[in-house]
Write a protein that holds these residues in place. Structure first.
Motif, PDB file in Angstrom:
ATOM      1  N   ARG A  25      15.924   3.817  19.373  1.00  0.00           N
ATOM      2  CA  ARG A  25      14.658   5.131  18.824  1.00  0.00           C
ATOM      3  C   ARG A  25      13.436   3.899  18.585  1.00  0.00           C
ATOM      4  N   ILE A  26      12.341   3.904  18.810  1.00  0.00           N
ATOM      5  CA  ILE A  26      11.453   3.472  18.510  1.00  0.00           C
ATOM      6  C   ILE A  26      10.423   4.413  17.850  1.00  0.00           C
ATOM      7  N   TYR A  27       9.701   3.434  16.560  1.00  0.00           N
ATOM      8  CA  TYR A  27       8.532   4.442  15.715  1.00  0.00           C
ATOM      9  C   TYR A  27       7.192   3.496  15.486  1.00  0.00           C
ATOM     10  N   TYR A  28       6.657   4.760  16.061  1.00  0.00           N
ATOM     11  CA  TYR A  28       5.155   4.203  16.179  1.00  0.00           C
ATOM     12  C   TYR A  28       4.587   4.660  14.703  1.00  0.00           C
ATOM     13  N   LEU A  29       3.822   3.183  14.318  1.00  0.00           N
ATOM     14  CA  LEU A  29       3.334   3.515  12.432  1.00  0.00           C
ATOM     15  C   LEU A  29       1.726   3.118  13.105  1.00  0.00           C
ATOM     16  N   ASP A  30       0.908   4.397  13.067  1.00  0.00           N
ATOM     17  CA  ASP A  30      -0.170   5.439  13.863  1.00  0.00           C
ATOM     18  C   ASP A  30      -1.305   4.292  12.445  1.00  0.00           C
ATOM     19  N   VAL A  31      -2.373   3.670  12.108  1.00  0.00           N
ATOM     20  CA  VAL A  31      -3.200   4.450  11.304  1.00  0.00           C
ATOM     21  C   VAL A  31      -4.903   5.057  11.780  1.00  0.00           C
ATOM     22  N   LYS A  32      -4.706   6.039  11.502  1.00  0.00           N
ATOM     23  CA  LYS A  32      -5.257   7.469  12.471  1.00  0.00           C
ATOM     24  C   LYS A  32      -7.255   7.459  11.598  1.00  0.00           C
ATOM     25  N   LYS A  33      -8.140   7.980  12.142  1.00  0.00           N
ATOM     26  CA  LYS A  33      -9.524   8.398  11.630  1.00  0.00           C
ATOM     27  C   LYS A  33      -8.859   9.455  11.440  1.00  0.00           C
ATOM     28  N   ALA A  34      -9.430  10.788  10.389  1.00  0.00           N
ATOM     29  CA  ALA A  34     -10.049  11.627  10.287  1.00  0.00           C
ATOM     30  C   ALA A  34     -11.166  11.899  10.828  1.00  0.00           C
ATOM     31  N   ARG A  35     -11.284  13.639  10.697  1.00  0.00           N
ATOM     32  CA  ARG A  35     -12.701  13.934  11.350  1.00  0.00           C
ATOM     33  C   ARG A  35     -13.754  13.372   9.927  1.00  0.00           C
ATOM     34  N   ASN A  36     -13.253  13.838   9.209  1.00  0.00           N
ATOM     35  CA  ASN A  36     -14.191  13.220   7.988  1.00  0.00           C
ATOM     36  C   ASN A  36     -14.115  11.991   7.067  1.00  0.00           C
ATOM     37  N   ASP A  37     -14.358  11.052   8.386  1.00  0.00           N
ATOM     38  CA  ASP A  37     -13.745   9.836   8.195  1.00  0.00           C
ATOM     39  C   ASP A  37     -12.261   8.749   7.036  1.00  0.00           C
ATOM     40  N   ASP A  38     -11.723   9.910   6.944  1.00  0.00           N
ATOM     41  CA  ASP A  38     -10.599   9.271   6.334  1.00  0.00           C
ATOM     42  C   ASP A  38      -9.895   8.817   6.744  1.00  0.00           C
ATOM     43  N   LEU A  39      -9.074   7.608   6.005  1.00  0.00           N
ATOM     44  CA  LEU A  39      -8.330   7.253   6.876  1.00  0.00           C
ATOM     45  C   LEU A  39      -6.529   8.519   6.808  1.00  0.00           C
TER      46      LEU A  39
END
Length: 133
Positions: A25-39
């Motif tokens: 397995r590979i786990y991807y830990l992604d910090v993303k930005k929502a439409r309201n600029d929250d992470l």
């Protein structure tokens, strides 16, 4: 009536990313930005599915979205269950890094290893087995 064009909807922007290889397995830990600029954190588990040799490889993916207001409670719960497992089974040895060549060797010995695992009472590591404390 308002019309919506769903084709223009894009994936949230990835601000920071890290991958963790753990066996097959590979786990991807992604910090993303929502439409309201929250992470928020998106954890994706990707596991290669065994198919016919002539077929291109396929991957089974599962996603978990974790929002910043839940981080503290999530980490408390995670630390609690990891501590419980360590108390029950002791320290867990690190897994050796998996490489594509390992898949070839594993295909040859998979049945033998499965039989050995059935005989042994070894604890299994889950999604967060890669974390150390």
């Amino acid at each position: 009536m308002e019309s919506r064009n769903f084709e223009t909807k894009s994936e949230p922007e990835i601000i920071y990313s890290r991958s963790v290889k753990a066996g097959k397995r590979i786990y991807y830990l992604d910090v993303k930005k929502a439409r309201n600029d929250d992470l928020y954190l998106c954890i994706t588990e990707s596991k290669r599915r065994q198919g016919a040799e002539e077929e291109p490889p396929q991957f089974e993916k599962h996603k978990l979205f974790l929002y910043k207001e839940d981080f503290t409670h999530f980490m408390e719960g995670l630390n609690d269950v990891v501590g419980y497992i360590r108390n029950q089974f002791g320290e867990i040895e690190d897994r050796e890094e998996w490489t594509p060549r390992d898949a070839e060797v594993q295909d040859e010995t998979e049945a033998e290893e499965d039989a050995q695992e059935d005989e042994q009472d070894t604890p299994k590591r889950g999604l967060f087995g890669f974390m150390k404390h």
